[in-house]
Design an enzyme around this catalytic site. Structure first.
Site, PDB file in Angstrom:
ATOM      1  N   VAL A  12      94.375  46.351  63.467  1.00 28.75           N
ATOM      2  CA  VAL A  12      95.068  45.418  64.372  1.00 28.75           C
ATOM      3  C   VAL A  12      96.357  44.894  63.723  1.00 28.75           C
ATOM      4  O   VAL A  12      97.423  44.867  64.364  1.00 28.75           O
ATOM      5  CB  VAL A  12      94.144  44.244  64.784  1.00 28.75           C
ATOM      6  CG1 VAL A  12      94.887  43.285  65.707  1.00 28.75           C
ATOM      7  CG2 VAL A  12      92.885  44.772  65.483  1.00 28.75           C
ATOM      8  N   GLY A 129      90.277  42.260  74.097  1.00 24.32           N
ATOM      9  CA  GLY A 129      91.346  43.045  73.458  1.00 24.32           C
ATOM     10  C   GLY A 129      92.689  42.782  74.115  1.00 24.32           C
ATOM     11  O   GLY A 129      93.203  41.659  74.096  1.00 24.32           O
ATOM     12  N   ILE A 131      93.454  42.750  77.257  1.00 22.06           N
ATOM     13  CA  ILE A 131      93.438  42.177  78.620  1.00 22.06           C
ATOM     14  C   ILE A 131      93.813  40.698  78.545  1.00 22.06           C
ATOM     15  O   ILE A 131      93.189  39.939  77.818  1.00 22.06           O
ATOM     16  CB  ILE A 131      92.030  42.251  79.250  1.00 22.06           C
ATOM     17  CG1 ILE A 131      91.466  43.659  79.189  1.00 22.06           C
ATOM     18  CG2 ILE A 131      92.047  41.731  80.673  1.00 22.06           C
ATOM     19  CD1 ILE A 131      90.015  43.745  79.634  1.00 22.06           C
ATOM     20  N   GLU A 185      80.694  51.639  65.127  1.00 21.26           N
ATOM     21  CA  GLU A 185      80.609  51.299  63.705  1.00 21.26           C
ATOM     22  C   GLU A 185      79.390  51.972  63.072  1.00 21.26           C
ATOM     23  O   GLU A 185      78.388  52.214  63.752  1.00 21.26           O
ATOM     24  CB  GLU A 185      80.417  49.778  63.547  1.00 21.26           C
ATOM     25  CG  GLU A 185      81.481  48.931  64.192  1.00 21.26           C
ATOM     26  CD  GLU A 185      82.728  48.785  63.350  1.00 21.26           C
ATOM     27  OE1 GLU A 185      82.697  49.175  62.169  1.00 21.26           O
ATOM     28  OE2 GLU A 185      83.734  48.313  63.883  1.00 21.26           O
ATOM     29  N   LYS A 200      82.250  36.391  72.395  1.00 23.97           N
ATOM     30  CA  LYS A 200      83.355  36.392  73.362  1.00 23.97           C
ATOM     31  C   LYS A 200      82.992  35.530  74.582  1.00 23.97           C
ATOM     32  O   LYS A 200      83.841  34.795  75.099  1.00 23.97           O
ATOM     33  CB  LYS A 200      83.664  37.829  73.782  1.00 23.97           C
ATOM     34  CG  LYS A 200      84.225  38.664  72.614  1.00 23.97           C
ATOM     35  CD  LYS A 200      84.249  40.140  72.946  1.00 23.97           C
ATOM     36  CE  LYS A 200      84.893  40.966  71.844  1.00 23.97           C
ATOM     37  NZ  LYS A 200      84.712  42.412  72.034  1.00 23.97           N
TER      38      LYS A 200
HETATM   39  N1  HSE Z   1      83.484  46.232  68.698  1.00 21.80           N
HETATM   40  C1  HSE Z   1      84.269  45.666  69.747  1.00 21.80           C
HETATM   41  C2  HSE Z   1      84.049  46.472  71.030  1.00 21.80           C
HETATM   42  C3  HSE Z   1      85.720  45.688  69.348  1.00 21.80           C
HETATM   43  O1  HSE Z   1      83.420  47.537  70.971  1.00 21.80           O
HETATM   44  O2  HSE Z   1      84.439  46.023  72.099  1.00 21.80           O
HETATM   45  C4  HSE Z   1      86.589  44.764  70.138  1.00 21.80           C
HETATM   46  O3  HSE Z   1      86.262  43.422  69.961  1.00 21.80           O
END
Ligand code: HSE
Length: 400
Positions: A12, A129, A131, A185, A200
């Site tokens: 980022v 992200g 948006i 991940e 979130k």
């Molecule tokens: N791991 C998060 C996702 C990344 O898959 O949305 C963005 O916050």
């Protein structure tokens, strides 16, 4: 010229520098001044990188430089990002971030510190992200009472669920493939167990209510138990399965939950596929509004961070009001939350199901045998749990 620093030259942070440099002309026109990245803080060196000379390892150089007015914190994690952000704000430097862990854990404190020091703490990129979702909530919709938040807030899980639906694949297989391709991940827990989405949701609900929603108070269920059979039933019902972060205000109080849900084909969220995020808000005057786009990735996330950079550059020495008090927002126990449920039970005792749940809609799928599946009427979580305790062999339950 306005000097900025970027903390963390990872995906980022690299994107933020790229956006600020690539679009420097349009940004300068919109701000009325140039924005110059003066420092990049990272533990590593980047020999050969075009910005290698900007890379430093000592944070105090940044915080003690009076020219630096704006700091982009793209490090992730709570520490040292929290300490660095506090130091910057205390020095009157505005900070923007994509760091949802930090914002969910310490948002009110950092906003208050920004207010005290007449600067800003902005975090558009921490949810959805690229948006724009925070700015609509705190600016465009300020005349509204928002009573519903329904979000697909995690791209990794949406990618996995979309693949499972399209290919009839099992969760474990899609996850492995996503990891092999670098989409998921190596430790996927935060995504697949809903821990990313719940942070979130806590950020969005805190901004909607103006009080602090603690993500630890939110019931969270991930997608690991979802099977191809569940998708086959969903298809028979003209629905799909999504990981939904839900915040709902009712006459009884405020609820929040992250869980898989079956949603109908006529729900606007149905169309959000693959890594895309979408947030459907319901407010009293506007009704439904939806915000859709790329919820992760280098440039989409950097774009949202840079939107904050520009906002801060246009408002030097002015705190932009953001109402998120430290006072705790009570979240109602899910026991009293009402909805319908899709349920699968081993065996074929429809009489026992009817005795426990009353009128239900049975659903059958060719080739799935040895079980019965049904959709309940609207009932509270407590009523569902009491009814479910009366029958044995429940294989899965998905909220609707
Ligand atoms: N791991 C998060 C996702 C990344 O898959 O949305 C963005 O916050």
């Amino acid at each position: 010229m306005i000097s900025a620093a970027v903390l963390g030259y990872g995906t980022v942070g690299g994107g933020v520098v790229e956006v600020l440099q690539t679009n420097s002309d349009v940004i300068a026109r919109r701000v009325g001044d140039e924005i110059n990245v003066k420092y990049i803080l990272d533990l590593r060196d980047f020999p050969g990188d075009k910005n290698e000379k900007l890379v430093i390892h000592d944070y105090d150089t940044i915080v003690n430089d009076p020219e630096v007015k704006i700091i982009c914190e793209t490090m992730g994690g709570v520490e040292p990002a929290f300490t660095f952000s506090k130091k910057a704000l205390a020095a009157g430097k505005s900070v923007c971030t994509s760091n949802k862990e930090l914002v969910a854990a310490h948002g009110p404190e950092l906003i208050a510190l920004a207010k005290e020091n007449n600067c800003n703490y902005l975090f558009e990129a921490s949810v959805g992200g690229g948006i724009p979702i925070i700015r609509p909530i705190v600016n465009a919709l300020t005349s509204e009472k928002i009573d519903g938040i329904y979000g697909i807030l995690n791209g990794t899980t949406n990618y996995i669920l979309t693949k499972m639906e399209k290919e009839g694949a099992r969760f474990e297989d899609v996850l492995k493939e996503a990891q092999d391709k670098g989409y998921a991940e190596k430790n996927p827990e935060a995504d697949v167990e809903g821990y990313d989405a719940v942070r979130k949701l806590a950020i969005l609900s805190s901004l909607v209510y103006g009080k602090n929603v603690d993500y630890n108070d939110i019931y969270t269920e991930g997608i690991t138990k979802i099977t191809p059979e569940d998708f086959a039933y969903a298809k028979a019902l003209n629905k799909t399965i999504k990981l939904i972060a839900m915040g709902r205000e009712t006459k009884d109080g405020r609820y929040a939950m992250v869980s898989p849900r079956m949603i109908s084909a006529d729900n606007p969220l149905y169309c959000a596929q693959d890594v895309f995020n979408a947030i459907l808000l319901h407010s009293d005057m506007l009704g439904d509004s939806m915000y859709y786009g790329r919820g992760a990735g280098k440039l989409p996330t950097a774009s949202a961070v840079c939107g904050d950079v520009i906002e801060m550059a246009k408002n030097p020495d002015r705190h932009l009001a953001l109402i998120w008090d430290a006072e705790k927002q009570e979240i109602k126990s899910k026991d009293t939350l009402s909805q319908q449920y899709f349920v699968r039970v081993a065996g074929g005792d429809t009489a026992a199901v009817k005795a426990a749940f009353g009128d239900v809609e049975f659903v059958a799928v060719k080739d799935i045998t040895g079980e019965i599946a049904f959709v309940t009427g609207v009932m509270t979580e407590k009523e569902y749990a009491d009814a479910a305790a009366k029958i044995s062999g429940i294989k899965n339950m998905i909220r609707i």
